[in-house]
Design an enzyme around this catalytic site. Structure first.
Site, short mmCIF file in Angstrom:
data_model
loop_
_atom_site.label_atom_id
_atom_site.label_comp_id
_atom_site.label_asym_id
_atom_site.label_seq_id
_atom_site.Cartn_x
_atom_site.Cartn_y
_atom_site.Cartn_z
N GLU A 78 0.83 -1.21 0.00
CA GLU A 78 0.00 0.00 0.00
C GLU A 78 0.86 1.26 0.00
O GLU A 78 0.56 2.23 -0.70
CB GLU A 78 -0.95 0.00 1.20
CG GLU A 78 -2.00 -1.10 1.20
CD GLU A 78 -3.11 -0.84 0.18
OE1 GLU A 78 -3.08 0.19 -0.51
OE2 GLU A 78 -4.00 -1.70 0.09
N ARG A 108 0.83 3.91 -3.14
CA ARG A 108 0.20 5.19 -2.81
C ARG A 108 1.21 6.30 -2.59
O ARG A 108 1.03 7.42 -3.06
CB ARG A 108 -0.68 5.05 -1.56
CG ARG A 108 -1.84 4.08 -1.72
CD ARG A 108 -2.74 4.11 -0.50
NE ARG A 108 -3.67 2.98 -0.49
CZ ARG A 108 -4.95 3.06 -0.12
NH1 ARG A 108 -5.45 4.22 0.26
NH2 ARG A 108 -5.72 1.99 -0.13
N ASP A 135 -5.76 -9.56 -8.21
CA ASP A 135 -6.00 -8.70 -9.38
C ASP A 135 -4.75 -8.12 -10.03
O ASP A 135 -4.47 -8.33 -11.21
CB ASP A 135 -6.97 -7.58 -9.01
CG ASP A 135 -6.58 -6.83 -7.73
OD1 ASP A 135 -5.58 -7.22 -7.08
OD2 ASP A 135 -7.27 -5.86 -7.38
N SER A 177 -0.99 1.08 -10.09
CA SER A 177 -2.26 0.56 -9.58
C SER A 177 -3.03 1.58 -8.75
O SER A 177 -4.19 1.34 -8.41
CB SER A 177 -2.00 -0.70 -8.73
OG SER A 177 -3.18 -1.41 -8.50
#
Length: 588
Positions: free
Chosen positions: A216, A220, A348, A571
């Site tokens: 993450e 991010r 995914d 992503s």
């Protein structure tokens, strides 16, 4: 060949609904002056924007051709003038012409050399001119509303609870500021951008003794810092990215090199999550774009080497029809044998980053393409099914390591149409685009089936129903305002230019305004099946970074403002430059 149950070669036009009517009358009537000014602004900037869309090489080539043309004209003039001169003088002129030809050749070679350097090492800063139409203006206003609420009630914290007006921290890294900053830049919001940049410069540190999720924080924070550096060439962003990247490297300290899921940024120590000895497959394979770009930006190969080694290790592992289980052991470097196989949560972005890494590296790492093609063949043959009674194409999953098919599809899976379209855009087979178009329509129906016109977290499909193709369980009916469908709409719009995708996006934007907008921002919802859904009181950072960004890009008149020929999108919707292969064999 297609399995008859999975045949995607159908007439899509017969299934797609007519484009919805535009709903801009109210905005336009109350903003006539703005609309007129906007039209005049566009007219004045049209030539400049067309020139700006040329690559730096194209501009250099244009200049080079102009110089060559002028040189030829001068030489022709000189040649005509020399006709009346004597033979010795003609010989001098011929020598002069020969020398001039050498000059011309050198000029052309200089342009070609400049092209090589630019293509492999340099990237042009993009130019963003702000919103160009009413729909984009509306999205910008939505971003400003979300940013204002966050600034007033949660500045410096990870997230805002927009109903109660309270802050919420996950990693204590100011996620909403960092994650949303490049969206503000793309939208031309200079004030918001500058205050966010100032906070990052003076307040963002990575020295706290605190565990964070490796994946993450990579997509991010590291991804956002690198994008902002690329957009602005502000070295502050690169220094922050380098510091963070060095601290995240601790995650690769496992015996196998497959990253641990958690890393302490202060101590740089890493470990598996408390609830498992395993890492998530999607997480360990969705950091490569960012670490590769960090290596290229810092000229230090260690980041790319560590991340690429993970992709290489997973390439060598046995798979089921190219498909991977969702858990992997960082100690042994092997998959959990009985784990679920899905293109939804925890699976995914493994598939997404296979294709995007291949594109990022200038289509030079062939095993990435091989693994992607093998996986998509596996999806088509084993996971792509049709519902009953209307034969809607959807992507299910294999449960608990078996080949027992489960007809459920996460909203996260709606990233796949965009990825398939991107692959076709880069030369992959036509059936990829056929599947993309049909699956995108199914994703659209997961929105249209509900009174809120918002999709649930998970949709279930009937395989033998005479009435309903899909249904939503109460436990799965919440919406986090996720971006995956809007992401795919943007890819499809840029690649095809089909305005129907813009109309679908506008329907969803209106639904967000009607049901998710609250006093201090935008809130996730408890139940999209309810005509009066209850807010969950959380605004995720990806709402600013992805959801609003993809809407803004989708509504652009110039659909190439973030050009898929130049950028690969991570992503978390942070654009990173595509690297051309080195022409001299040098590079890492």
């Amino acid at each position: 060949m297609y399995d008859s149950k999975v045949d995607t070669r159908i007439d899509l036009d017969s299934q797609l609904p007519p484009a919805p009517q535009t709903k801009l009358e109210q905005w336009m009537s109350s903003n006539e002056d703005k609309a007129l000014q906007l039209e005049q602004f566009i007219s004045h900037r049209k030539i400049i924007r067309r020139w700006n869309r040329l690559s730096r090489f194209q501009r250099s080539l244009a200049y080079g051709l102009l110089i060559v043309g002028l040189t030829i004209a001068i030489l022709l003039y000189t040649s005509k003038a020399s006709n009346s001169e004597d033979k010795p003088k003609k010989q001098v002129e011929q020598d002069s012409l020969k020398n001039s030809s050498l000059v011309m050749e050198s000029a052309i070679n200089a342009v070609l050399i400049k092209k090589t350097v630019m293509d492999s090492d340099m990237f042009e800063r993009p130019i963003f001119t702000g919103p160009s139409n009413a729909r984009q203006f509306a999205v910008v206003e939505s971003f400003k509303h979300a940013w204002k609420g966050y600034k007033e009630h949660a500045w410096g914290h990870d997230n805002l609870k927009p109903v109660s007006g309270m802050p919420y921290d996950w990693f204590s890294l100011g996620l909403t500021i960092v994650d949303g900053l490049d969206t503000a830049y793309i939208m031309g919001l200079n004030e918001e951008y500058e205050e966010g940049r100032q906070w990052i410069s003076t307040e963002l540190t990575f020295t706290k003794n605190k565990d964070v999720n490796f994946f993450e924080v990579t997509i991010r924070v590291l991804g956002a810092l690198l994008t902002n550096y690329h957009f602005t060439q502000d070295s502050m962003f690169l220094e922050k990215a380098k510091d963070l990247g060095e601290r995240l490297m601790g995650a690769f300290s496992s015996p196998s090199g497959v990253p641990y899921s958690d890393v302490n940024l202060g101590t740089r120590a890493a470990h598996s999550p408390e609830w498992s000895h395993y890492s998530t497959t999607a997480e360990v394979t969705t950091v490569q774009l960012e670490f590769r770009e960090l290596s290229r930006a810092t000229d230090n190969p260690m980041f790319e080497d560590a991340a690429a080694a993970v992709s290489e290790k997973i390439h060598q592992l046995p798979k089921k029809h190219g498909l991977v289980p969702i858990f992997i052991n960082p100690n042994t470097g092997t998959f959990l044998p009985h784990a679920t196989i899905t293109l939804g949560a925890r699976g995914d972005s493994y598939y997404e980053y296979l294709l995007k890494q291949w594109i990022q590296t200038g289509k030079t790492v062939n095993y990435l393409l091989d693994d992607y093609l093998s996986a998509i063949e596996g999806v088509r043959e084993y996971l792509a099914k049709r519902s009953s009674p209307n034969k809607r194409l959807f992507i299910g999953e294999f449960s608990t390591g078996s080949e027992t098919f489960n007809p459920k599809m996460d909203h996260l899976t709606c990233f796949l149409p965009g990825t398939l379209a991107l692959g076709h855009f880069n030369g992959l087979p036509d059936w990829h685009m056929v599947m993309a178009e049909e699956l995108l329509y199914t994703c659209y129906l997961t929105y249209a089936a509900h009174p809120t016109f918002l999709a649930p977290e998970i949709t279930h499909f009937n395989m033998a129903s005479p009435t309903e193709d899909m249904y939503t369980k109460t436990a799965d009916a919440h919406s986090l305002l996720r971006p995956e469908f809007l992401e795919s709409l943007w890819y499809m719009y840029q690649i095809t230019g089909n305005s129907t995708y813009q109309e679908w996006g506008w329907q969803i934007y209106q639904a967000l305004e009607k049901y998710a907008r609250v006093e201090h921002g935008y809130s996730s919802l408890n139940n999209v099946k309810s005509e009066k859904p209850i807010p969950r009181d959380m605004m995720e950072s990806f709402f600013l970074s992805e959801t609003l960004k993809y809407l803004y890009l989708l509504f652009a008149d110039d659909r190439y403002i973030v050009d898929l020929n130049k950028y690969v999108i991570n992503s978390e919707a942070h654009p990173l430059p595509i690297h051309k292969p080195p022409t001299n064999g040098v590079g890492f």
